[in-house]
Design a protein around this motif. Structure first.
Motif, PDB file in Angstrom:
ATOM      1  N   UNK A  55      -7.217  41.084 103.819  1.00  0.00           N
ATOM      2  CA  UNK A  55      -6.571  41.840 104.890  1.00  0.00           C
ATOM      3  C   UNK A  55      -6.820  43.333 104.745  1.00  0.00           C
ATOM      4  N   UNK A  56      -6.875  43.805 103.494  1.00  0.00           N
ATOM      5  CA  UNK A  56      -7.123  45.233 103.281  1.00  0.00           C
ATOM      6  C   UNK A  56      -8.486  45.639 103.826  1.00  0.00           C
ATOM      7  N   UNK A  57      -9.459  44.767 103.625  1.00  0.00           N
ATOM      8  CA  UNK A  57     -10.799  45.081 104.119  1.00  0.00           C
ATOM      9  C   UNK A  57     -10.803  45.043 105.648  1.00  0.00           C
ATOM     10  N   UNK A  58     -10.096  44.076 106.209  1.00  0.00           N
ATOM     11  CA  UNK A  58      -9.961  43.992 107.672  1.00  0.00           C
ATOM     12  C   UNK A  58      -9.367  45.294 108.210  1.00  0.00           C
ATOM     13  N   UNK A  59      -8.383  45.802 107.475  1.00  0.00           N
ATOM     14  CA  UNK A  59      -7.717  47.030 107.918  1.00  0.00           C
ATOM     15  C   UNK A  59      -8.705  48.193 107.946  1.00  0.00           C
ATOM     16  N   UNK A  60      -9.543  48.287 106.900  1.00  0.00           N
ATOM     17  CA  UNK A  60     -10.567  49.344 106.892  1.00  0.00           C
ATOM     18  C   UNK A  60     -11.480  49.177 108.085  1.00  0.00           C
ATOM     19  N   UNK A  61     -11.916  47.934 108.302  1.00  0.00           N
ATOM     20  CA  UNK A  61     -12.832  47.656 109.398  1.00  0.00           C
ATOM     21  C   UNK A  61     -12.198  48.101 110.721  1.00  0.00           C
ATOM     22  N   UNK A  62     -10.932  47.739 110.908  1.00  0.00           N
ATOM     23  CA  UNK A  62     -10.266  48.102 112.160  1.00  0.00           C
ATOM     24  C   UNK A  62     -10.125  49.604 112.323  1.00  0.00           C
ATOM     25  N   UNK A  63      -9.855  50.268 111.194  1.00  0.00           N
ATOM     26  CA  UNK A  63      -9.592  51.696 111.284  1.00  0.00           C
ATOM     27  C   UNK A  63     -10.832  52.533 111.517  1.00  0.00           C
ATOM     28  N   UNK A  64     -11.906  52.185 110.821  1.00  0.00           N
ATOM     29  CA  UNK A  64     -13.066  53.066 110.849  1.00  0.00           C
ATOM     30  C   UNK A  64     -14.225  52.557 111.705  1.00  0.00           C
ATOM     31  N   UNK A  65     -14.216  51.287 112.032  1.00  0.00           N
ATOM     32  CA  UNK A  65     -15.391  50.744 112.708  1.00  0.00           C
ATOM     33  C   UNK A  65     -15.104  50.466 114.171  1.00  0.00           C
ATOM     34  N   UNK A  66     -16.176  50.484 114.955  1.00  0.00           N
ATOM     35  CA  UNK A  66     -16.041  50.134 116.366  1.00  0.00           C
ATOM     36  C   UNK A  66     -16.766  48.820 116.612  1.00  0.00           C
ATOM     37  N   UNK A  67     -16.011  47.838 117.051  1.00  0.00           N
ATOM     38  CA  UNK A  67     -16.553  46.516 117.394  1.00  0.00           C
ATOM     39  C   UNK A  67     -17.640  46.028 116.447  1.00  0.00           C
ATOM     40  N   UNK A  68     -17.342  45.920 115.171  1.00  0.00           N
ATOM     41  CA  UNK A  68     -18.422  45.507 114.266  1.00  0.00           C
ATOM     42  C   UNK A  68     -18.900  44.082 114.544  1.00  0.00           C
ATOM     43  N   UNK A  69     -20.191  43.870 114.422  1.00  0.00           N
ATOM     44  CA  UNK A  69     -20.738  42.511 114.410  1.00  0.00           C
ATOM     45  C   UNK A  69     -20.332  41.915 113.074  1.00  0.00           C
ATOM     46  N   UNK A  70     -20.033  40.641 113.049  1.00  0.00           N
ATOM     47  CA  UNK A  70     -19.600  40.066 111.786  1.00  0.00           C
ATOM     48  C   UNK A  70     -20.385  38.794 111.451  1.00  0.00           C
ATOM     49  N   UNK A  71     -20.851  38.734 110.216  1.00  0.00           N
ATOM     50  CA  UNK A  71     -21.540  37.530 109.740  1.00  0.00           C
ATOM     51  C   UNK A  71     -20.821  37.042 108.499  1.00  0.00           C
ATOM     52  N   UNK A  72     -20.466  35.775 108.501  1.00  0.00           N
ATOM     53  CA  UNK A  72     -19.835  35.211 107.299  1.00  0.00           C
ATOM     54  C   UNK A  72     -20.616  33.982 106.891  1.00  0.00           C
ATOM     55  N   UNK A  73     -21.002  33.959 105.634  1.00  0.00           N
ATOM     56  CA  UNK A  73     -21.729  32.795 105.138  1.00  0.00           C
ATOM     57  C   UNK A  73     -20.749  31.928 104.361  1.00  0.00           C
ATOM     58  N   UNK A  74     -20.579  30.729 104.831  1.00  0.00           N
ATOM     59  CA  UNK A  74     -19.629  29.829 104.184  1.00  0.00           C
ATOM     60  C   UNK A  74     -20.131  29.406 102.811  1.00  0.00           C
ATOM     61  N   UNK A  75     -19.201  29.185 101.930  1.00  0.00           N
ATOM     62  CA  UNK A  75     -19.573  28.751 100.588  1.00  0.00           C
ATOM     63  C   UNK A  75     -20.106  27.336 100.618  1.00  0.00           C
ATOM     64  N   UNK A  76     -21.225  27.164 100.005  1.00  0.00           N
ATOM     65  CA  UNK A  76     -21.682  25.798  99.769  1.00  0.00           C
ATOM     66  C   UNK A  76     -21.733  25.664  98.259  1.00  0.00           C
ATOM     67  N   UNK A  77     -20.812  24.928  97.718  1.00  0.00           N
ATOM     68  CA  UNK A  77     -20.760  24.892  96.263  1.00  0.00           C
ATOM     69  C   UNK A  77     -21.574  23.731  95.725  1.00  0.00           C
TER      70      UNK A  77
END
Ligand code: ADP
Ligand code: MG
Length: 567
Positions: A188-210
């Motif tokens: 959530x802290x990172x989300x907060x930074x993103x919301x505060x400083x970034x404008x409409x960031x594109x987001x890529x998340x790679x799911x864990x494949x263990x």
């Protein structure tokens, strides 16, 4: 499967990628490259450690830099100096043919070297937040031309308490920039930074494949080679009812470790290729019936073993191949039970661990070897349980009670307890001569043969804690605690002065706040730790001294002033 040639990457960078030995983009690279190669906006990328995030932003970044423009065009913030060095090395490789100037700036390196390099002009700066702020204050770094601002390992940076520095650095960067954030986790802290400083960031998340077993907790400990055996003993004594295979590299080592374990009173035996079939079957049979709780084996000897309900698998040393690591640890955590896979790693080997994490796609968590007090605590808890069970269920030993009866008349219950505790505790304590610190300071990311000398930072802050000689504090214990709790590198810690009731030590200014926060309130030798800036104390002392000196004609201060004034 894609290849790097599928992307709009310039020929000189393609060539560098081939030189680096990369043939296929990793998943985060495959997803981030098409976006970042042609993009002016903000971006958030999440993928596990070891999945190639550096090149995922490094390749597009190098491509975007205008080689002929003046001024620093990109800044990358990273939590530690090791990572900063590692990132700058990777960027230098990517820009090998484009010939960009990349500079790493971090605490601990002589600032003069960095000042000279900055003056000569660089395209990309990779820095730790503290040192970058330092350069901003000295006005040796101008961020006016920055087009790309990258936060790497953002989760670790926040964990280390760098939020304020990040904000300050960002406030020095103009509005015409993209912010790219990379992290292994998105809290959530990172989300907060993103919301505060970034404008409409594109987001890529790679799911864990263990690749490894989900039910297995993977832990590693950093210990020096010569401390490994003692570390092993402590881990066994700390864990209740350990039933484990301890993997060694060679036959000789299995025999040696097994013998030493037996000498310490553990139920251990070796299993290796030099034993004949009947010897092997005998050992296996004992292990299955749990007459033997620790089996010390080589990979080859352990191959045919069909025991899967182990509580622990211990890698006494790191296997050569990720495959054999996966096989080894697959022997625990089966059938819905949780197992623990422990790996002992020397500081020099830590970079191999990252490779392993990349291959298994799973994070191996760092932990610390318990001290004797902790072992005793867990041992006492266990024995009390066993003691109570024995009282309730004497199991046929009643006939011996009469022989103990005289004790009951002779001693009070307190005295009897004392006797039992002493008798039982001795077994554990006799194994450990001293409570030395076994946790090696971190030097993550360092390669062997590439080790820097221990140079103290030129920007150290002195701290003081309320624990000292009287509490049996050892330098190693303190350094270990600071490294592990505050995520500090051993080289960011300076001289330690242990006094009677307190201890002064120096740490890199960059991490001082994190150290204060993480040490405050912990217990060392049963004492709750408070931390103070010794500098503040020192300044007060200096003021008092100065007052004493005023009026004294022979004070060195006076002497100096007179000389200066007479000029
Ligand atoms: P992360 O930042 O995600 O933890 P790194 O960028 O440090 O991961 O990469 C981990 C290792 O993998 C590095 O040694 C890097 O050089 C290597 N690597 C990165 N991308 C590739 C690739 N496409 N092919 C082979 N190796 C790669
Ligand atoms: Mg990284």
């Amino acid at each position: 499967m894609s290849s790097f040639t599928d992307y709009k990457i310039d020929a000189d960078i393609q060539k560098a990628i081939v030189d680096m030995g990369f043939t296929q983009p990793s998943e985060i690279q495959a997803q981030a490259l098409p976006i970042l190669l042609d993009y002016q906006g903000d971006f958030v990328g999440q993928a596990q450690t070891g999945t190639g995030k550096t090149a995922a932003y490094g390749i597009p970044l190098v491509q975007k830099i205008n080689k002929n423009a003046q001024g620093v065009q990109a800044i990358i913030l990273s939590p530690t100096r090791e990572l900063a060095v590692q990132i700058s090395e990777e960027l230098i490789k990517i820009s090998k043919y484009k010939r960009l100037k990349v500079l790493a700036v971090y605490g601990g390196q002589n600032i003069g070297v960095q000042l000279r390099a900055l003056k000569q002009g660089v395209h990309i700066v990779v820095g730790t937040p503290g040192r970058v702020v330092d350069h901003l204050h000295r006005q040796s770094l101008n961020l006016g031309q920055i087009q790309n601002f990258i936060l790497d390992e953002a989760d670790e940076m926040l964990d280390m308490g760098f939020l304020e520095e990040i904000e300050e650095i960002l406030s020095n960067v103009g509005k015409q920039r993209s912010i790219w954030l990379f992290s292994a986790t998105l809290s959530n802290d990172i989300r907060r930074i993103a919301n505060r400083f970034m404008t409409d960031p594109e987001e890529i998340r790679v799911q864990h494949k263990t690749a490894t077993i989900a039910n297995t907790e993977e832990i590693y400990y950093a210990v020096k080679e010569y401390n490994k055996f003692e570390a092993l003993c402590r881990l066994i004594d700390h864990a209740p009812g350990m039933y484990a295979i301890i993997f060694c590299q060679t036959r000789n080592q299995t025999a040696d470790i097994a013998e030493k374990l037996v000498a310490k009173g553990f139920k251990a035996e070796a299993l290796h290729g030099d034993m004949n079939q009947s010897q092997r079957e005998h050992v296996m049979g004992k292990f299955k019936k749990k007459g033997l709780t620790l089996l010390v084996a080589t990979d080859v000897a352990a191959r045919g073993i069909d025991i899967n309900d182990l509580t622990h698998v211990i890698n006494y040393s790191l296997p050569q191949e990720s495959e054999s690591y996966i096989h080894r640890i697959g022997r625990t955590g089966r059938a819905g039970k949780t197992g623990i896979a422990i790996t002992l790693i020397t500081p020099e080997e830590q970079y191999k661990l990252r490779r392993l994490e990349g291959n298994t796609r799973k994070k191996i968590t760092k932990s610390r070897i318990p001290g004797i007090e902790e072992i005793m605590e867990s041992y006492i808890d266990r024995t009390i349980g066993e003691f109570e069970a024995a009282i309730e269920n004497p199991g046929g030993f009643d006939r011996y009670f009469s022989r103990w009866q005289p004790l009951v008349k002779k001693y009070t219950p307190e005295e009897i307890t004392k006797g039992f505790v002493t008798l039982l505790s001795r077994e554990i304590l006799e194994k450990y001569e001293d409570d030395k610190e076994l946790n090696a300071p971190d030097n993550f990311g360092q390669r062997s043969g590439f080790r820097e000398k221990r140079t103290f930072s030129d920007n150290m802050v002195e701290l003081s804690i309320n624990v000292g000689q009287r509490d049996n504090l050892q330098t190693g214990t303190l350094i270990g605690k600071i490294c592990n709790l505050a995520g500090v590198d051993g080289r960011q810690i300076g001289k330690v002065y242990i006094q009677d009731n307190q201890t002064q030590f120096k740490v890199d200014a960059e991490v001082a706040d994190a150290v204060v926060r993480k040490l405050t309130g912990i217990k060392i030798s049963g004492k709750t730790v408070t931390v103070e800036h010794a500098d503040a104390k020192f300044r007060n002392l200096k003021k008092v001294m100065e007052k004493k000196f005023t009026g004294r004609r022979d004070s060195p201060d006076h002497f100096d002033k007179r000389k200066r004034f007479s000029k």
